[in-house]
Design a protein around this motif. Structure first.
Motif, PDB file in Angstrom:
ATOM      1  N   ILE A 147      10.003 105.904  40.894  1.00 24.68           N
ATOM      2  CA  ILE A 147      10.235 106.243  42.463  1.00 24.68           C
ATOM      3  C   ILE A 147      10.642 104.745  43.017  1.00 24.68           C
ATOM      4  N   ASP A 148      11.619 104.798  43.355  1.00 21.04           N
ATOM      5  CA  ASP A 148      12.215 103.441  44.011  1.00 21.04           C
ATOM      6  C   ASP A 148      12.987 103.780  45.219  1.00 21.04           C
ATOM      7  N   ASP A 149      12.853 105.015  45.755  1.00 21.85           N
ATOM      8  CA  ASP A 149      13.191 105.490  47.163  1.00 21.85           C
ATOM      9  C   ASP A 149      12.402 104.913  48.161  1.00 21.85           C
ATOM     10  N   THR A 150      12.463 104.421  49.376  1.00 20.57           N
ATOM     11  CA  THR A 150      11.840 103.718  50.300  1.00 20.57           C
ATOM     12  C   THR A 150      10.721 104.960  51.067  1.00 20.57           C
ATOM     13  N   GLU A 151      11.508 106.047  51.334  1.00 18.32           N
ATOM     14  CA  GLU A 151      10.765 107.022  51.946  1.00 18.32           C
ATOM     15  C   GLU A 151       9.660 107.628  50.866  1.00 18.32           C
TER      16      GLU A 151
ATOM     17  N   ILE B 190       2.096 100.102  46.720  1.00 18.90           N
ATOM     18  CA  ILE B 190       2.885 101.333  46.393  1.00 18.90           C
ATOM     19  C   ILE B 190       4.268 101.395  47.194  1.00 18.90           C
ATOM     20  N   GLU B 191       4.134 100.836  48.603  1.00 20.94           N
ATOM     21  CA  GLU B 191       5.084 101.058  49.512  1.00 20.94           C
ATOM     22  C   GLU B 191       6.188  99.807  49.445  1.00 20.94           C
ATOM     23  N   THR B 192       5.473  98.624  49.158  1.00 21.94           N
ATOM     24  CA  THR B 192       6.162  97.381  49.327  1.00 21.94           C
ATOM     25  C   THR B 192       6.845  96.946  47.971  1.00 21.94           C
ATOM     26  N   SER B 193       6.423  97.271  47.035  1.00 22.68           N
ATOM     27  CA  SER B 193       6.916  96.806  45.512  1.00 22.68           C
ATOM     28  C   SER B 193       8.516  97.428  45.541  1.00 22.68           C
ATOM     29  N   SER B 194       9.146  96.853  44.655  1.00 29.36           N
ATOM     30  CA  SER B 194      10.596  97.423  44.252  1.00 29.36           C
ATOM     31  C   SER B 194      10.462  98.938  43.785  1.00 29.36           C
ATOM     32  N   ALA B 195       9.561  99.066  42.781  1.00 28.37           N
ATOM     33  CA  ALA B 195       9.574 100.534  42.542  1.00 28.37           C
ATOM     34  C   ALA B 195       8.105 100.927  41.940  1.00 28.37           C
ATOM     35  N   ILE B 196       8.080 102.038  41.657  1.00 27.07           N
ATOM     36  CA  ILE B 196       6.589 102.500  41.209  1.00 27.07           C
ATOM     37  C   ILE B 196       7.012 103.219  39.821  1.00 27.07           C
ATOM     38  N   ILE B 197       6.420 102.687  38.778  1.00 32.36           N
ATOM     39  CA  ILE B 197       6.886 103.541  37.489  1.00 32.36           C
ATOM     40  C   ILE B 197       5.545 104.296  37.125  1.00 32.36           C
ATOM     41  N   ALA B 198       5.757 105.595  37.402  1.00 34.38           N
ATOM     42  CA  ALA B 198       4.463 106.624  37.088  1.00 34.38           C
ATOM     43  C   ALA B 198       4.599 106.752  35.282  1.00 34.38           C
TER      44      ALA B 198
ATOM     45  N   LEU C  50       0.993 114.972  32.214  1.00 30.71           N
ATOM     46  CA  LEU C  50      -0.160 114.416  33.115  1.00 30.71           C
ATOM     47  C   LEU C  50       0.082 113.081  33.720  1.00 30.71           C
ATOM     48  N   PRO C  51       0.047 112.854  34.831  1.00 31.57           N
ATOM     49  CA  PRO C  51       0.009 111.553  35.621  1.00 31.57           C
ATOM     50  C   PRO C  51      -1.024 110.659  35.132  1.00 31.57           C
ATOM     51  N   MET C  52      -0.713 109.724  34.340  1.00 35.50           N
ATOM     52  CA  MET C  52      -1.841 108.705  34.029  1.00 35.50           C
ATOM     53  C   MET C  52      -1.989 107.470  34.640  1.00 35.50           C
ATOM     54  N   ILE C  53      -0.911 106.769  34.966  1.00 35.88           N
ATOM     55  CA  ILE C  53      -1.003 105.363  35.377  1.00 35.88           C
ATOM     56  C   ILE C  53       0.270 105.100  36.382  1.00 35.88           C
ATOM     57  N   LEU C  54      -0.075 104.388  37.279  1.00 29.57           N
ATOM     58  CA  LEU C  54       1.131 103.846  38.199  1.00 29.57           C
ATOM     59  C   LEU C  54       1.260 102.391  38.119  1.00 29.57           C
ATOM     60  N   ILE C  55       2.525 102.030  37.934  1.00 28.84           N
ATOM     61  CA  ILE C  55       2.753 100.452  37.871  1.00 28.84           C
ATOM     62  C   ILE C  55       3.604 100.127  39.078  1.00 28.84           C
ATOM     63  N   ALA C  56       3.199  99.261  39.573  1.00 26.46           N
ATOM     64  CA  ALA C  56       4.260  98.592  40.994  1.00 26.46           C
ATOM     65  C   ALA C  56       4.854  97.498  40.286  1.00 26.46           C
ATOM     66  N   ILE C  57       6.160  97.348  40.490  1.00 21.84           N
ATOM     67  CA  ILE C  57       6.829  96.242  39.912  1.00 21.84           C
ATOM     68  C   ILE C  57       7.712  95.753  40.953  1.00 21.84           C
ATOM     69  N   GLY C  58       8.105  94.541  41.011  1.00 17.90           N
ATOM     70  CA  GLY C  58       8.884  94.057  42.224  1.00 17.90           C
ATOM     71  C   GLY C  58       8.659  92.170  42.374  1.00 17.90           C
ATOM     72  N   LYS C  59       8.843  91.623  43.268  1.00 19.24           N
ATOM     73  CA  LYS C  59       8.664  90.258  43.386  1.00 19.24           C
ATOM     74  C   LYS C  59       7.561  89.898  44.394  1.00 19.24           C
ATOM     75  N   ALA C  60       6.820  89.112  43.907  1.00 15.41           N
ATOM     76  CA  ALA C  60       5.517  88.751  44.553  1.00 15.41           C
ATOM     77  C   ALA C  60       5.974  87.938  45.986  1.00 15.41           C
ATOM     78  N   ALA C  61       4.921  88.499  46.804  1.00 18.22           N
ATOM     79  CA  ALA C  61       5.245  88.033  48.206  1.00 18.22           C
ATOM     80  C   ALA C  61       4.077  86.862  48.473  1.00 18.22           C
ATOM     81  N   ALA C  62       3.255  86.866  47.683  1.00 18.60           N
ATOM     82  CA  ALA C  62       2.077  85.980  47.625  1.00 18.60           C
ATOM     83  C   ALA C  62       1.435  85.922  46.233  1.00 18.60           C
ATOM     84  N   PRO C  63       0.938  84.605  45.930  1.00 19.37           N
ATOM     85  CA  PRO C  63       0.340  84.458  44.455  1.00 19.37           C
ATOM     86  C   PRO C  63      -1.020  85.319  44.434  1.00 19.37           C
TER      87      PRO C  63
END
Length: 209
Positions: free
Chosen positions: A56-60, A75-83, A179-192
């Motif tokens: 899921i990489d669509d902003t809306e 969930i909203e600010t990462s580049s994508a969510i990998i379900a 079955l949905p198991m895990i969500l993985i947010a992936i992107g560039k960190a804005a803070a450590p």
């Protein structure tokens, strides 16, 4: 004598659970596809590979998904969510998987036929709960590979098990066997990310004799 720290060890140490992302940074889809394809080298029960992915990489859509994700900002600010989804009817792919093993020269036909028959008989006889548990285990194995591969490519991640799985399945019209198991947010960190402690090693290990 222990060897000098390897690239893998360095990656494992540098990987952190990041929850603050740059909302303007977007990872190209082909790079996410590359990560997921490489991650499928993970082991799985009887090599039945029950993992499925919904990216899921669509902003809306991410904004809407945040509600089912208990309002977690990443969930909203990462580049994508990998379900990471788990297919509880994984045994139905045994024929395809083991036929490919034969074609690739990995095993003789008679061994493949035996493994197909065993997998179909064993897994079809298990309860839905038992197959779900197997899919959960395998989802965890591949998820760890995903986050390490992402870190190797310069991206940050966080694994989330806490979300409304029933609402997620309904929103994305998942078939009953996925079955949905895990969500993985992936992107560039804005803070450590914060460093985290670990239990003393001697507290968690023992040898059997």
């Amino acid at each position: 004598m222990l060897k000098q720290q390897t690239t893998l060890q360095k990656l494992m140490e540098e990987r952190k659970s990041v929850r603050k992302y740059d909302p303007d940074f977007k990872i190209p889809r082909e790079e996410i596809e590359h990560i997921l394809q490489q991650a499928t080298s993970a082991p799985s029960s009887s090599n039945l590979q029950p993992w499925r992915f919904l990216v899921i990489d669509d902003t809306e859509q991410k904004k809407e998904l945040r509600i089912a994700g208990f309002n977690q900002e990443q969930i909203e600010t990462s580049s994508a969510i990998i379900a990471v989804l788990g297919d509880t009817e994984m045994y139905k792919n045994a024929q395809q998987i083991y036929d490919a093993n034969v074609e690739l020269g990995y095993m003789p036909r008679e061994i493949a036929d035996m493994l197909i028959a065993n997998a179909e008989a064993m897994y079809s006889g298990l309860s839905e709960e038992a197959r779900s548990n197997i899919a959960h285990l395998d989802a965890g194995l591949i998820s760890m590979q995903i986050v390490l591969l992402a870190k190797d490519m310069g991206y940050d991640t966080v694994i989330m098990g806490g979300f409304d799985k029933a609402a997620f399945a309904q929103k994305y019209e998942l078939p009953a066997n996925e079955l949905p198991m895990i969500l993985i947010a992936i992107g560039k960190a804005a803070a450590p990310a914060r460093n985290t402690s670990r239990l003393p090693f001697e507290q968690i290990i023992r040898f059997s004799n």
